[in-house]
Scaffold this motif. Sequence first.
Motif, short mmCIF file in Angstrom:
data_model
loop_
_atom_site.label_atom_id
_atom_site.label_comp_id
_atom_site.label_asym_id
_atom_site.label_seq_id
_atom_site.Cartn_x
_atom_site.Cartn_y
_atom_site.Cartn_z
N TYR A 68 6.15 -132.38 -16.60
CA TYR A 68 6.94 -131.40 -17.34
C TYR A 68 6.16 -130.12 -17.59
CZ TYR A 68 9.85 -135.46 -18.31
OH TYR A 68 10.63 -136.57 -18.19
N ALA A 69 6.87 -128.99 -17.52
CA ALA A 69 6.27 -127.71 -17.86
C ALA A 69 6.05 -127.63 -19.37
CB ALA A 69 7.18 -126.58 -17.40
N PHE A 70 5.03 -126.89 -19.76
CA PHE A 70 4.62 -126.80 -21.16
C PHE A 70 4.18 -125.36 -21.42
CE2 PHE A 70 1.11 -127.55 -24.33
CZ PHE A 70 1.90 -128.05 -25.35
N HIS A 71 4.82 -124.67 -22.37
CA HIS A 71 4.54 -123.24 -22.61
C HIS A 71 4.62 -122.89 -24.09
CE1 HIS A 71 6.74 -123.17 -18.59
NE2 HIS A 71 5.54 -122.73 -18.27
N PHE A 72 3.98 -121.76 -24.44
CA PHE A 72 4.27 -121.09 -25.70
C PHE A 72 5.41 -120.13 -25.41
CE2 PHE A 72 -0.33 -121.87 -26.75
CZ PHE A 72 -0.10 -122.67 -27.86
N ASP A 108 1.55 -119.34 -20.65
CA ASP A 108 1.54 -120.30 -19.56
C ASP A 108 0.45 -121.34 -19.76
OD1 ASP A 108 3.57 -118.91 -18.32
OD2 ASP A 108 2.27 -117.94 -16.85
N MET A 109 0.83 -122.60 -19.58
CA MET A 109 -0.14 -123.69 -19.67
C MET A 109 0.15 -124.70 -18.56
SD MET A 109 -0.65 -124.10 -23.78
CE MET A 109 1.05 -123.96 -24.29
N ALA A 110 -0.77 -125.61 -18.36
CA ALA A 110 -0.63 -126.62 -17.31
C ALA A 110 0.48 -127.61 -17.65
CB ALA A 110 -1.95 -127.35 -17.12
N ASN A 111 1.08 -128.18 -16.60
CA ASN A 111 2.10 -129.21 -16.76
C ASN A 111 1.50 -130.42 -17.47
OD1 ASN A 111 4.11 -127.76 -15.35
ND2 ASN A 111 3.35 -128.50 -13.39
N PHE A 121 -2.63 -135.63 -24.18
CA PHE A 121 -3.34 -134.63 -23.40
C PHE A 121 -4.05 -133.62 -24.28
CE2 PHE A 121 0.90 -133.04 -24.22
CZ PHE A 121 0.71 -131.71 -24.57
N GLN A 122 -4.98 -132.93 -23.68
CA GLN A 122 -5.63 -131.78 -24.29
C GLN A 122 -5.61 -130.65 -23.27
OE1 GLN A 122 -9.56 -133.00 -25.68
NE2 GLN A 122 -8.72 -133.13 -27.74
N GLN A 123 -5.30 -129.46 -23.76
CA GLN A 123 -5.35 -128.26 -22.95
C GLN A 123 -6.06 -127.19 -23.75
OE1 GLN A 123 -1.94 -126.81 -20.88
NE2 GLN A 123 -1.00 -128.82 -20.74
N GLY A 149 12.31 -129.40 -19.01
CA GLY A 149 12.80 -130.59 -18.32
C GLY A 149 12.34 -130.72 -16.89
N GLY A 150 11.64 -129.73 -16.37
CA GLY A 150 11.17 -129.77 -14.99
C GLY A 150 9.71 -129.36 -14.90
N VAL A 151 9.26 -129.26 -13.67
CA VAL A 151 7.87 -128.93 -13.36
C VAL A 151 7.73 -127.42 -13.22
CG1 VAL A 151 6.05 -129.23 -11.63
CG2 VAL A 151 7.59 -131.12 -12.16
N ASP A 152 6.65 -126.87 -13.75
CA ASP A 152 6.31 -125.46 -13.54
C ASP A 152 5.62 -125.37 -12.19
OD1 ASP A 152 5.19 -122.87 -13.56
OD2 ASP A 152 4.83 -122.95 -15.71
N ASP A 153 6.16 -124.51 -11.30
CA ASP A 153 5.53 -124.34 -9.99
C ASP A 153 4.41 -123.31 -10.01
OD1 ASP A 153 6.75 -121.82 -9.98
OD2 ASP A 153 8.25 -122.37 -8.49
#
Length: 175
Positions: A68-72, A108-111, A121-123, A149-153
């Motif tokens: 899953y994509a993860f963002h601020f 932008d952050m890692a999936n 996880f830790q980022q 709900g999806g992957v960040d490309d």
Amino acid sequence: MNRVLASLAVLALASPALALPAAAQEPAPMRIELKGADGASHGTVTLTETPHGVLIDGDLTGMADGEYAFHFHETGLCEGNFDSAKGHHNPTNQEHGFLAANGPHAGDMANVYVTSGKARFQQFNPMVRLAGGDAPLRDADGTAVMVHGGVDDYSSQPSGDAGSRMACGVVFAAQ
């Protein structure tokens, strides 16, 4: 006169904060709950300010296995389908994605990867600060953290083709 000095010395020993300048303190870690549109909890993230950015410690639950994509996001509001959080946190007007020549956004952050319904996880995000700097999370419209709900490309504009918004947490509320 000696009595006065003696009293001041006792007071200074009893209360070092009165006698010495206050030491600079790191902000306390912030714990943010992420919820789905139905109000169900999907875990927490803890944000810790460091001298070089923000450390994100995540503990997500109740999600289907996958990536899953993860963002601020730019606005500290998590209402309805979470469109209220607006786009990615991007005060420096960069392109989206780690693979973009003129990117990434500060948000932008890692999936993240969910296995057996959980993600631990830790980022580290060196592009943001809780307050201050070029991309503070604390600003007039606040900030949210989002699981998509999806992957960040890591390259599609404007948001990495990350899909719907499935869990949101307010970092700093919109004012």
